[in-house]
Design a protein around this motif. Sequence first.
Motif, short mmCIF file in Angstrom:
data_model
loop_
_atom_site.label_atom_id
_atom_site.label_comp_id
_atom_site.label_asym_id
_atom_site.label_seq_id
_atom_site.Cartn_x
_atom_site.Cartn_y
_atom_site.Cartn_z
N GLU A 99 -31.67 45.28 -27.73
CA GLU A 99 -31.24 45.99 -26.52
C GLU A 99 -31.56 47.46 -26.70
O GLU A 99 -31.24 48.04 -27.74
CB GLU A 99 -29.74 45.80 -26.30
N VAL A 100 -32.22 48.09 -25.74
CA VAL A 100 -32.60 49.50 -25.90
C VAL A 100 -31.35 50.37 -25.95
O VAL A 100 -30.33 50.08 -25.31
CB VAL A 100 -33.54 49.97 -24.77
N SER A 101 -31.43 51.47 -26.71
CA SER A 101 -30.25 52.27 -27.01
C SER A 101 -29.60 52.87 -25.76
O SER A 101 -28.38 52.95 -25.67
CB SER A 101 -30.61 53.39 -28.00
N ARG A 102 -30.40 53.27 -24.78
CA ARG A 102 -29.80 53.94 -23.62
C ARG A 102 -29.05 52.98 -22.70
O ARG A 102 -28.39 53.40 -21.76
CB ARG A 102 -30.86 54.72 -22.83
N GLY A 158 -23.81 49.99 -19.47
CA GLY A 158 -23.27 48.83 -20.15
C GLY A 158 -21.91 48.42 -19.62
O GLY A 158 -21.13 49.24 -19.13
N THR A 159 -21.61 47.13 -19.71
CA THR A 159 -20.28 46.63 -19.38
C THR A 159 -19.68 46.05 -20.66
O THR A 159 -20.39 45.69 -21.59
CB THR A 159 -20.33 45.55 -18.30
N GLY A 160 -18.33 45.95 -20.70
CA GLY A 160 -17.68 45.44 -21.90
C GLY A 160 -17.68 46.44 -23.04
O GLY A 160 -17.44 46.07 -24.19
N ILE A 161 -17.94 47.71 -22.73
CA ILE A 161 -17.98 48.75 -23.75
C ILE A 161 -17.32 50.00 -23.18
O ILE A 161 -17.47 50.31 -21.99
CB ILE A 161 -19.44 49.03 -24.20
N ILE A 162 -16.53 50.70 -24.00
CA ILE A 162 -15.77 51.85 -23.51
C ILE A 162 -16.02 53.07 -24.39
O ILE A 162 -16.48 52.96 -25.53
CB ILE A 162 -14.25 51.55 -23.48
N LEU A 163 -15.68 54.22 -23.84
CA LEU A 163 -15.69 55.47 -24.59
C LEU A 163 -14.38 55.55 -25.37
O LEU A 163 -13.29 55.43 -24.80
CB LEU A 163 -15.81 56.64 -23.62
N VAL A 164 -14.47 55.71 -26.69
CA VAL A 164 -13.27 55.77 -27.53
C VAL A 164 -12.53 57.07 -27.28
O VAL A 164 -13.13 58.14 -27.17
CB VAL A 164 -13.66 55.64 -29.02
N VAL A 179 -17.33 48.30 -28.33
CA VAL A 179 -17.52 47.06 -27.59
C VAL A 179 -16.18 46.33 -27.56
O VAL A 179 -15.68 45.87 -28.59
CB VAL A 179 -18.60 46.18 -28.24
N THR A 180 -15.59 46.22 -26.39
CA THR A 180 -14.30 45.55 -26.24
C THR A 180 -14.46 44.11 -25.77
O THR A 180 -13.55 43.30 -25.94
CB THR A 180 -13.42 46.31 -25.22
N ASP A 181 -15.58 43.80 -25.17
CA ASP A 181 -15.87 42.44 -24.71
C ASP A 181 -17.34 42.16 -25.02
O ASP A 181 -18.23 42.50 -24.24
CB ASP A 181 -15.59 42.32 -23.21
N ARG A 182 -17.57 41.56 -26.19
CA ARG A 182 -18.95 41.37 -26.63
C ARG A 182 -19.73 40.45 -25.70
O ARG A 182 -20.92 40.65 -25.47
CB ARG A 182 -18.97 40.81 -28.06
N GLU A 183 -19.06 39.44 -25.14
CA GLU A 183 -19.76 38.52 -24.25
C GLU A 183 -20.20 39.24 -22.98
O GLU A 183 -21.31 39.01 -22.48
CB GLU A 183 -18.86 37.33 -23.91
N ALA A 184 -19.35 40.10 -22.45
CA ALA A 184 -19.72 40.85 -21.24
C ALA A 184 -20.83 41.84 -21.55
O ALA A 184 -21.76 42.01 -20.75
CB ALA A 184 -18.50 41.58 -20.68
#
Length: 385
Positions: A84-87, A94-100, A178-183
Amino acid sequence: MPNRKGGYFEKGKEYTGVPYSSVRSEGRYIGFDIALRTFLAAVENPHSVLYTENFTGKVANAAAYYGSVCSAYTSYALGCGIPEVSRRYGPPVGTGIILVEPQSAEAAQVGDVIYTPHATETSGSHVEMVTAVNRDKECRLVSIRVEESRPPTTATTERSVANFNAHLAARNKQLLRVTDREAWRGANRSEPLLFPNFDLDATPAKINRALLLDLGDWVPYQKGALVKFHVMDRDQLGVKALVIQRGKDVVEEIALTSPGLHERRFEVCGDYSAHVIHADGSKSQACEFAVCDLDLRLPGESVSLGKEWKVGFGSENMDVIAVYLWNSGDSYGRHPIFLTEAQRKSGALTIPADLLKKPGTLQVWLIGEHALGRLKARKDIPLVK
């Protein structure tokens, strides 16, 4: 071996990790297109593509024929089927990923991703991964280990709390989780595929000392491609013959008097092996390779934005797993489309009218998978308004 940092890796110097090289459709990604053992076998063959091929100045951000990049390295860790490209890692893409929160060492957890955004639309971005959070007996944070793929190879850095915070504050970096790896992965999952093969990569490989291929060992070739056999006889047992088989059938037996290179092309797809017969009549360890075919068909001379179009394909001795679209005119226009069984059987895929957003030159990759690795066939077509 060409070094993405410039020049070549130094002979006799020990390096840790795998070479950084954005091989794209021209080379093969370690862990995705080939197993780690194939790369290690190629390292041991002085006539392998690692030493005879050089992408410097030919393929952007690439040097060695086999390699990895930051996003491939973290995609492997997160169980993606294709890098998956970094950007595309962080929000809002991205979905299923949050800013800490807070953006600090104290909040970091194993598996968090450090994302460095691109400065301009066409410049690169970068991703790293937190792989250890170290605390003392009083549970006070001591250091954080960060791993990444960067020139020249994979890098591991142990950062103090202050150093980690300073690193995070530079260049608008973001600490993501990544809070929801499947998403987050969506359809880009390794589980239905043969690669990445984590168990195989974790198993020490026994590298052939009598014979190796130009691509190493345990690897697929495109039908009709040149296969170079390097008879090495490193244990000095003497050599009488090189035997090439397809399945159990002998394709050719080449008489030998000494080590050396032998080249052949194979027009019949199948699973092949090759071994050396030593002077005493004993057989060497066999090299394994597959001959496969990928056929990619595109419509006409161009395709239009806002209209659906079809990709046609076929394969022999491997399964087509995906069509990958790479739009040179859109840095976010990288789209892996994983095929259903029905699409595989029909040999056609319809590209949705609303998938591609900007005009440009469109790279279309057809990705096929065999038990020994993957092949990519690529054709380019203009994407016009």
